[in-house]
Scaffold this motif. Structure first.
Motif, PDB file in Angstrom:
ATOM      1  N   GLY A  42       0.992 -10.577  -5.130  1.00 15.59           N
ATOM      2  CA  GLY A  42       0.913  -9.632  -4.412  1.00 15.59           C
ATOM      3  C   GLY A  42       2.075  -8.828  -3.857  1.00 15.59           C
ATOM      4  N   HIS A  43       1.533  -7.827  -2.672  1.00 16.96           N
ATOM      5  CA  HIS A  43       3.067  -7.305  -2.250  1.00 16.96           C
ATOM      6  C   HIS A  43       2.593  -7.889  -1.128  1.00 16.96           C
ATOM      7  N   VAL A  44       3.633  -7.369   0.058  1.00 21.48           N
ATOM      8  CA  VAL A  44       4.294  -7.112   1.160  1.00 21.48           C
ATOM      9  C   VAL A  44       4.731  -6.439   1.691  1.00 21.48           C
ATOM     10  N   LEU A  45       4.391  -5.085   2.303  1.00 20.65           N
ATOM     11  CA  LEU A  45       6.317  -4.593   3.269  1.00 20.65           C
ATOM     12  C   LEU A  45       5.841  -4.485   4.427  1.00 20.65           C
ATOM     13  N   VAL A  46       7.097  -4.517   4.890  1.00 20.03           N
ATOM     14  CA  VAL A  46       7.696  -4.976   6.002  1.00 20.03           C
ATOM     15  C   VAL A  46       8.525  -3.392   6.641  1.00 20.03           C
ATOM     16  N   ILE A  47       8.634  -3.069   6.913  1.00 22.50           N
ATOM     17  CA  ILE A  47      10.064  -2.077   7.775  1.00 22.50           C
ATOM     18  C   ILE A  47      10.126  -2.811   8.818  1.00 22.50           C
ATOM     19  N   ASP A  48      11.136  -2.451   8.966  1.00 15.78           N
ATOM     20  CA  ASP A  48      12.389  -2.964  10.181  1.00 15.78           C
ATOM     21  C   ASP A  48      12.614  -1.973  10.704  1.00 15.78           C
ATOM     22  N   ASP A  97       6.922   2.660  -4.113  1.00 18.14           N
ATOM     23  CA  ASP A  97       6.017   3.268  -5.293  1.00 18.14           C
ATOM     24  C   ASP A  97       6.474   2.748  -6.251  1.00 18.14           C
ATOM     25  N   ASN A  98       8.014   2.167  -5.963  1.00 16.20           N
ATOM     26  CA  ASN A  98       9.037   1.754  -7.472  1.00 16.20           C
ATOM     27  C   ASN A  98       8.712   0.503  -8.261  1.00 16.20           C
ATOM     28  N   PHE A  99       7.962  -0.402  -6.592  1.00 11.32           N
ATOM     29  CA  PHE A  99       7.573  -1.511  -7.095  1.00 11.32           C
ATOM     30  C   PHE A  99       6.592  -1.929  -7.313  1.00 11.32           C
ATOM     31  N   VAL A 100       5.260  -1.077  -6.622  1.00 10.09           N
ATOM     32  CA  VAL A 100       4.209  -1.484  -6.441  1.00 10.09           C
ATOM     33  C   VAL A 100       3.160  -0.458  -7.293  1.00 10.09           C
ATOM     34  N   PRO A 101       2.850  -1.219  -8.225  1.00 13.31           N
ATOM     35  CA  PRO A 101       1.607  -0.014  -8.691  1.00 13.31           C
ATOM     36  C   PRO A 101       0.634   0.814  -7.848  1.00 13.31           C
ATOM     37  N   LYS A 102       0.525   1.749  -8.485  1.00 14.69           N
ATOM     38  CA  LYS A 102      -0.400   2.557  -7.767  1.00 14.69           C
ATOM     39  C   LYS A 102      -1.762   2.117  -7.715  1.00 14.69           C
ATOM     40  N   TYR A 151      -1.393   3.155   0.437  1.00 12.24           N
ATOM     41  CA  TYR A 151      -0.659   1.560   1.303  1.00 12.24           C
ATOM     42  C   TYR A 151      -1.958   1.032   2.492  1.00 12.24           C
ATOM     43  N   ARG A 152      -2.925  -0.051   2.168  1.00 10.70           N
ATOM     44  CA  ARG A 152      -3.386  -0.851   3.292  1.00 10.70           C
ATOM     45  C   ARG A 152      -2.243  -0.622   4.756  1.00 10.70           C
ATOM     46  N   PHE A 153      -3.469  -0.170   5.534  1.00 15.12           N
ATOM     47  CA  PHE A 153      -2.465  -0.201   6.757  1.00 15.12           C
ATOM     48  C   PHE A 153      -3.769  -0.347   7.969  1.00 15.12           C
ATOM     49  N   GLU A 154      -3.620  -0.940   9.103  1.00 20.66           N
ATOM     50  CA  GLU A 154      -4.477  -1.488  10.102  1.00 20.66           C
ATOM     51  C   GLU A 154      -2.924  -0.028  11.461  1.00 20.66           C
TER      52      GLU A 154
END
Length: 421
Positions: free
Chosen positions: A20-26, A90-95, A135-138
């Motif tokens: 799967g994927h994990v997105l990290v904003i720094d 979005d370019n790398f994570v399918p909808k 995206y999933r966000f808490e």
């Protein structure tokens, strides 16, 4: 420590089925960066598997930083940057996968130093923005990193890249190494310690791999001792003490932390020279930045003796790399290597004023003489005998965001425990 040994770590970082994927904003002091990690469950390995080959092209940074010069949150800038960064992801994570793909936001030293009320408002705005994405966000996934977390995540990232945890279906692990990370706003010192070593709770970071192996770290952050912040503090001091009341700190009349014939003026013939003396510069660093402070590097009494091999990253690499000093090719180097280069740069005579490091209107303009003197001083006062200066391991930047993605992927496993608080 032999970083080259990591190059033969067969299959490390190539996810298999179930990835799967994990997105990290720094959110750093100079800009905001997103990384899209392709992650697969650990399976029989100590840690999840990340596709390292994809990571460079799945990373994007936008500047400037989200904190304005007056210390306020640049909200409009966040709205523009966040929209562009999410479109990039979005370019790398399918909808169809976005609703189960976590998006994380972390601020570092610049946010740790913000006014609490401003920080609270900033995080509320950021949480609203991320909650509105696909995206999933808490809410708890957008916050300020503790200094020990920043150090701990960087340590995990570096040792993961080096194969220190083993892997590839149970391959042998290697001894871990410590990390000294000199950023713009702070410096982190992190290394593994034995269970018998007494640590203050603020400096302890503990996690367990998917196989249950425990790693106990000393992880301490020196906020305001990053390279950019240190230089600004030196300038502020010079502005307060200058008998001329000089308004432009980049006109370094007699300043030992600037090379001779080094400065800026509207006309070259008006340029004022620096003092160009690395020893005097080091003395000023000790007096102005450390002084009598109990929390300065070399004075922090809760720090255990630094043991084992270390790598030095970020500005330790960037400064010398800009002038092709090739520290990364020398293997282990000690403080004397930085002192030799500081001596050479501080004595340098320029035919005309130049700006080899930053824009001349930047508040952190030319700094080679200062930077090398400062880095040598840091290694001396920390008691570090030798370091390996690195920017990448296996072609991947040594950055805490990779460690954050690994830890987040482990958190749902009962066999993995992470201590942050």
């Amino acid at each position: 420590l032999v970083l080259a040994a990591a190059l033969v770590a067969a299959g490390l970082g190539r996810p298999g089925p179930g990835a799967g994927h994990v997105l990290v904003i720094d959110a750093g002091s100079s800009g905001t960066r997103i990384r899209v990690f392709d992650v697969a469950p650990a399976g029989g390995d100590p840690l999840p598997r990340i596709d390292l080959d994809k990571l460079p092209r799945q990373t994007k940074k936008l500047g400037p930083g989200l904190i304005a010069k007056d210390g306020d949150f640049a909200g409009d800038q966040w709205q523009r940057q966040s929209a562009e960064l999410v479109r990039f992801a979005d370019n790398f994570v399918p909808k169809g996968q976005r609703s189960v793909t976590p998006i994380l936001f972390f601020g570092t030293a610049a946010m740790r130093l913000m006014r609490p009320s401003t920080k609270k408002m900033m995080l509320e705005r950021i949480r609203q923005t991320l909650a509105a994405t696909e995206y999933r966000f808490e809410s708890r996934w957008a916050r300020t990193l503790l200094a020990r977390e920043e150090g701990g995540f960087a340590w995990i990232a570096a040792n993961y890249l080096n194969g220190s945890f083993g892997g590839d279906g149970g391959g042998a692990s290697r001894p871990t190494f410590g990390v000294i990370e000199l950023g713009g706003g702070s410096m982190q010192v992190t290394f593994e310690v034995a269970g018998s070593v007494r640590l203050h709770s603020d400096d302890e970071f503990v996690f367990r791999t998917a196989q249950g192996r425990k790693h106990r770290l000393y992880a301490h952050g020196y906020d305001s001792f990053g390279l950019d912040h240190a230089l600004k503090r030196m300038w502020n001091s010079s502005l307060e003490s200058s008998p001329e009341g000089r308004k432009e700190p980049c006109q370094p009349q007699g300043d030992p932390c600037y090379p001779k014939s080094y400065g800026w003026a509207a006309r070259p013939e008006d340029a004022r020279a620096g003092g160009g003396d690395w020893k005097l510069c080091t003395g000023e660093i000790q007096q102005i930045l450390a002084g009598a402070s109990a929390i300065a590097p070399g004075r922090y009494t809760r720090e255990p003796e630094l043991t084992g091999p270390f790598i030095a990253t970020v500005n330790f690499f960037l400064v010398q790399n800009l002038q092709r000093m090739r520290f990364e090719r020398r293997g282990r180097v000690g403080p004397s290597a930085f002192e030799d280069e500081a001596r050479r740069w501080c004595r340098k005579i320029f035919r005309r004023p130049i700006w080899p490091f930053r824009r001349r209107d930047d508040a952190a303009c030319p700094m080679f003489c200062f930077a090398l003197s400062y880095e040598a001083w840091l290694l001396r006062v920390l008691g570090v005998q030798e370091v390996e200066v690195v920017d990448t391991i296996r072609g991947v930047e040594v950055e805490w965001a990779l460690g954050a993605a690994l830890v987040h992927s482990l958190q749902s496993r009962p066999s993995a425990q992470v201590v942050r608080e």
